[in-house]
Design a protein around this motif. Structure first.
Motif, short mmCIF file in Angstrom:
data_model
loop_
_atom_site.label_atom_id
_atom_site.label_comp_id
_atom_site.label_asym_id
_atom_site.label_seq_id
_atom_site.Cartn_x
_atom_site.Cartn_y
_atom_site.Cartn_z
N LYS A 119 29.55 -13.90 29.34
CA LYS A 119 28.12 -14.07 29.76
C LYS A 119 28.27 -15.28 30.90
N GLY A 120 29.44 -15.77 31.14
CA GLY A 120 29.70 -16.84 32.27
C GLY A 120 29.23 -18.19 31.61
N GLN A 121 29.33 -18.30 30.31
CA GLN A 121 28.73 -19.62 29.68
C GLN A 121 30.06 -20.31 28.86
N ILE A 122 29.92 -21.55 28.99
CA ILE A 122 30.91 -22.33 28.83
C ILE A 122 30.67 -23.20 27.48
N MET A 157 42.93 -35.79 30.05
CA MET A 157 42.27 -34.51 29.94
C MET A 157 41.55 -34.55 28.43
N GLU A 158 40.30 -34.17 28.59
CA GLU A 158 39.47 -34.41 27.39
C GLU A 158 39.51 -33.13 26.41
N ALA A 159 39.41 -32.02 27.30
CA ALA A 159 39.22 -30.43 26.44
C ALA A 159 39.55 -29.59 27.66
N VAL A 160 40.03 -28.43 27.17
CA VAL A 160 40.18 -26.94 27.89
C VAL A 160 39.17 -26.31 27.38
N LEU A 161 38.23 -25.87 28.46
CA LEU A 161 37.03 -24.77 28.36
C LEU A 161 37.45 -23.67 28.65
N THR A 162 36.63 -22.81 28.14
CA THR A 162 36.93 -21.17 28.32
C THR A 162 35.46 -20.65 28.84
N VAL A 163 35.35 -19.88 29.80
CA VAL A 163 34.24 -19.31 30.17
C VAL A 163 34.09 -17.87 29.65
N ASP A 164 33.07 -17.51 28.63
CA ASP A 164 32.88 -16.33 28.23
C ASP A 164 32.57 -15.10 29.13
#
Length: 70
Positions: free
Chosen positions: A10-13, A1-8
């Motif tokens: 506005k739908g942006q990552i 696993m490289e990273a955990v991303l969050t969607v804000d």
């Protein structure tokens, strides 16, 4: 696993800096999103590829075929 991303909201990552540096992703780079689906047709994974790499691959595949047709 490289990273955990969050969607804000506005739908942006946001891609973390460490991941951008490791992948050599710079401001203005274009990414192509490729999805994979499970047996129900639901998207289960998302792959990001630099658009320039997709362009190169498509050219290398299509160019010989077009030469044969023309």
């Amino acid at each position: 696993m490289e990273a955990v991303l969050t969607v804000d909201s506005k739908g942006q990552i946001l891609l973390p800096k460490e991941l951008r540096e490791k992948a050599n992703i710079k401001t203005g780079d274009r990414l192509v999103a490729i999805t994979g689906c499970d047996e129900n047709g639901e998207v289960c994974c998302l792959i990001l590829v630099k658009a320039e790499l997709i362009d190169e691959k498509l050219r290398s595949i299509l160019s010989p075929m077009l030469k044969e047709v023309l």
